[in-house]
Design an enzyme around this catalytic site. Structure first.
Site, PDB file in Angstrom:
ATOM      1  N   HIS A  28       0.840  -1.195   0.000  1.00  0.00           N
ATOM      2  CA  HIS A  28       0.000   0.000   0.000  1.00  0.00           C
ATOM      3  C   HIS A  28       0.872   1.240   0.000  1.00  0.00           C
ATOM      4  O   HIS A  28       1.067   1.863  -1.036  1.00  0.00           O
ATOM      5  CB  HIS A  28      -0.962  -0.033   1.204  1.00  0.00           C
ATOM      6  CG  HIS A  28      -1.869   1.156   1.300  1.00  0.00           C
ATOM      7  ND1 HIS A  28      -2.191   1.762   2.491  1.00  0.00           N
ATOM      8  CD2 HIS A  28      -2.508   1.846   0.345  1.00  0.00           C
ATOM      9  CE1 HIS A  28      -2.998   2.777   2.265  1.00  0.00           C
ATOM     10  NE2 HIS A  28      -3.209   2.849   0.963  1.00  0.00           N
ATOM     11  N   CYS A  49      -0.570   0.274   9.625  1.00  0.00           N
ATOM     12  CA  CYS A  49      -0.788   1.648   9.157  1.00  0.00           C
ATOM     13  C   CYS A  49      -2.207   1.844   8.636  1.00  0.00           C
ATOM     14  O   CYS A  49      -2.919   2.741   9.062  1.00  0.00           O
ATOM     15  CB  CYS A  49       0.208   2.006   8.057  1.00  0.00           C
ATOM     16  SG  CYS A  49       1.883   2.164   8.675  1.00  0.00           S
ATOM     17  N   HIS A  50      -2.617   0.984   7.691  1.00  0.00           N
ATOM     18  CA  HIS A  50      -3.926   1.182   7.079  1.00  0.00           C
ATOM     19  C   HIS A  50      -4.754  -0.105   7.018  1.00  0.00           C
ATOM     20  O   HIS A  50      -5.701  -0.208   6.255  1.00  0.00           O
ATOM     21  CB  HIS A  50      -3.786   1.781   5.679  1.00  0.00           C
ATOM     22  CG  HIS A  50      -2.979   3.047   5.675  1.00  0.00           C
ATOM     23  ND1 HIS A  50      -1.637   3.049   5.413  1.00  0.00           N
ATOM     24  CD2 HIS A  50      -3.300   4.315   5.962  1.00  0.00           C
ATOM     25  CE1 HIS A  50      -1.177   4.279   5.518  1.00  0.00           C
ATOM     26  NE2 HIS A  50      -2.158   5.075   5.847  1.00  0.00           N
ATOM     27  N   GLY A  51      -4.310  -1.114   7.791  1.00  0.00           N
ATOM     28  CA  GLY A  51      -5.142  -2.292   7.969  1.00  0.00           C
ATOM     29  C   GLY A  51      -5.147  -3.302   6.832  1.00  0.00           C
ATOM     30  O   GLY A  51      -6.143  -3.995   6.630  1.00  0.00           O
ATOM     31  N   PRO A  90      -6.421  -1.917   1.934  1.00  0.00           N
ATOM     32  CA  PRO A  90      -6.178  -1.092   0.749  1.00  0.00           C
ATOM     33  C   PRO A  90      -5.014  -1.529  -0.148  1.00  0.00           C
ATOM     34  O   PRO A  90      -4.890  -1.026  -1.261  1.00  0.00           O
ATOM     35  CB  PRO A  90      -5.895   0.289   1.348  1.00  0.00           C
ATOM     36  CG  PRO A  90      -5.339   0.008   2.698  1.00  0.00           C
ATOM     37  CD  PRO A  90      -5.988  -1.253   3.173  1.00  0.00           C
TER      38      PRO A  90
END
Lengths: 181, 430
Positions: free
Chosen positions: A121, A145-147, A160
């Site tokens: 990502h 950080c963003h799963g 993501p």
């Protein structure tokens, strides 16, 4: 352009000199810009770090280590038979970045999953190598950080990230030593 | 900007007009270095060196910014980072040699530029501020060059920093505390290196800013010219573009060619081999000299060997700074109303002697210290000050200048008539 051309439609000598001089200066400028740009590319000492050797003899099944190649983390995981089975049980066509575990490992060494430890990502280091770290809902790696969640073949399953964790170029130089890069 | 007949900027396209009404930047450029800036038509090649100095300032800023991407200002790592640039960084060897020799060329063209101003009286009214701003640029260049030379942290870097900051210790009472404050320590070390790097990066932009003022002040009266006679009519001038852009362009090409020859074939010719030895605070090189462009001043510094009222050390430092500071007063020391040395027969001879004198100072400053060299340096130092403080005022008082041409165009046309004369006949027939 009419003024540039003489009465007999020939280019005037002055126009030729003008074009030649400006072109010559242009070529010179381009020749100067080239090294000014290329100096920002990796220097020889950075490129010299392009390969690294890893001793994998001490990694027990179920364990993973983090090592460094080109100043980036590399995950080396010794998969358990259950993890291999879980990875192979997935229908590849349902994946975002369809790849089988066999495509992501070396022949006969399917238990050795070697991937970059860089989330596809935005470049964070996913959790899951250390003891007790969150390995996410698919039992592989989980990026805090963003799963983004990766499965036991380090394939992207949720979140993501667009691609599976990248498999670097590597080779087994012996049964216990891997050369990355 | 300067003359009534200067052509105003006329945008050729709709977009150009739209832009000009909102931000007249093209108008500024057109009026400064385009067809809207009338320049005396008789400028000779000595007038190319101003633009050339601008070119080398640009070369230094561009190569310097790039080098700063690879250099680290660490007392432990600076020397190694230079070697890293030379060996590992793509084209690093070229960037560093271009920067080293670019500094030398910057000084070469600026010295020619200064001596052109000295000969043709470009410092006289109404261009006093142009001259003084130029001297400010020169002082900034010296500071920048000195601090840049310290950055590789070789033996010459280190001992150069030691000696030059030592100048300040010559001043009584406050001198030593000032030196320690400048260095951030008792000897050059990390603190000094880091602040020199910071300032070495800053000052070129200050130079660029003062250069803008220098050119701005120049463009009010317009350029001086080889006759020193004021521009009177449009016939005396040509638009900067295309006439002087073409001439400056061609000359820049020739100069860059010489620069490339030096950079590629003798990159260390003007440097000192001792600076390829890492800095050693416990051993001074046997023969320590600054870069060549400081040699004349180094000679003045070393010429004072006897205490007279104040210590010799203070005399040396004062004289060295004074040798430049007195140039700020030059417009008032030389009172002759005639600008150009071409029409001043006595001045012309002394000007030749001044050049010889500065060359002798340069030689002495770079040569080892021997009794003969010291005597030579003392003689040359005395003459340097005598030239500006005694000879120039006297010459401007007693000299009878040659008759000046009544205008620039007349002086130019006179030459053409002579050229047109038949062979064997020096004067035109009519």
């Amino acid at each position: 352009m009419v003024s540039q051309v003489g009465e007999d439609h020939s280019l005037r000598r002055r126009d030729f000199i003008n074009i030649a001089a400006v072109s010559f200066a242009g070529v010179g400028a381009a020749a100067v810009v080239l090294p000014l740009v290329s100096q920002m590319s990796p220097s020889a000492d950075v490129l010299a770090l392009a390969s690294t050797e890893v001793d994998i003899s001490k990694i027990a099944p179920g364990q993973a280590i983090k090592t460094v190649w080109r100043k980036q983390p590399v995950f080396v995981r010794n998969l358990t038979p259950q993890e291999i089975a879980a990875a192979n049980a997935v229908d590849v066509s349902t994946l975002r970045d369809p790849q089988t575990l066999a495509e992501r490992t070396k022949p006969g060494k399917m238990n050795w999953l070697i991937t970059m430890g860089v989330c596809t990502h935005l470049g964070c280091i996913p959790l899951g190598t250390g003891e007790g770290e969150n390995r996410g809902p698919f039992g592989g790696y989980f990026c805090p950080c963003h799963g983004s969640a990766y499965d036991t073949a380090a394939r992207i399953r949720q979140g993501p990230a667009p691609l599976n964790l990248q498999v670097p170029e590597y080779a087994f130089t012996s049964d216990t030593v891997v050369t990355i890069g | 900007m300067s003359f009534a007949w200067a052509k105003p900027y006329e945008p050729k396209t709709g977009l150009g007009r739209w832009f000009d009404e909102r931000l007249p930047l093209p108008r500024l450029v057109y009026g400064a270095i385009g067809g809207g800036y009338p320049v005396p038509r008789n400028l000779n090649y000595w007038w190319n060196f101003g633009v050339a100095a601008g070119i080398f300032l640009t070369v230094q800023i561009v190569t310097g910014i790039v080098l700063a991407m690879h250099y680290y200002a660490s007392a432990d790592g600076a020397f190694n980072s230079i070697e890293h640039i030379m060996r590992d960084v793509n084209a690093g060897w070229w960037l560093r040699y271009a920067h080293m020799n670019g500094a030398s060329f910057f000084f070469i063209v600026v010295y020619v530029h200064i001596f052109r101003g000295l000969f043709y009286g470009s410092y006289k009214a109404p261009r006093e501020l142009v001259w003084m701003l130029g001297l400010v640029i020169y002082l900034l260049m010296m500071a920048t060059a000195f601090m840049g030379y310290v950055l590789p942290w070789g033996q010459m870097s280190y001992w150069g920093a030691q000696v030059i900051t030592g100048f300040f210790s010559a001043f009584p009472v406050v001198g030593e505390p000032i030196r320690v404050w400048l260095l951030g320590g008792y000897a050059p070390d990390q603190a000094a290196l880091t602040r020199f790097f910071s300032l070495h990066y800053l000052l070129p932009f200050v130079i660029a800013a003062v250069t803008v003022l220098h050119i701005w002040a120049l463009h009010i009266p317009g350029s001086n010219n080889p006759t020193g006679v004021d521009v009177k009519t449009e016939k005396d001038t040509l638009p900067f573009h295309p006439f002087y852009t073409a001439k400056d362009g061609w000359f820049a090409g020739a100069l860059l060619f010489a620069y490339c020859v030096l950079t590629f074939f003798a990159p260390n010719y003007l440097g000192h081999p001792d600076n390829y030895i890492p800095a050693n605070p416990l051993a001074t090189p046997a023969h320590i000299v600054p870069e060549w462009y400081f040699w004349p001043f180094y000679a003045i510094l070393r010429s004072f060997t006897v205490d007279v009222i104040i210590p010799a050390k203070l005399w040396g430092v004062t004289a060295m700074f004074g040798s430049i500071l007195l140039l700020f007063f030059l417009p008032w020391l030389d009172k002759s109303p005639v600008r150009s040395g071409s029409y001043r027969p006595v001045f012309k001879r002394f000007f030749g002697l001044l050049i010889l004198d500065v060359l002798v100072l340069g030689y002495v400053g770079g040569a080892p210290i021997t009794p003969l060299n010291i005597a030579l340096g003392q003689l040359a130092t005395a003459y340097y000050f005598a030239h500006f403080l005694i000879i120039l005022p006297l010459v401007s008082k007693f000299e009878t200048p040659l008759p000046l041409p009544s205008s620039i165009s007349e002086s130019v046309l006179h030459g053409e008539k002579a050229e047109a004369a038949p062979i064997g006949q020096t004067k035109p027939a009519n």
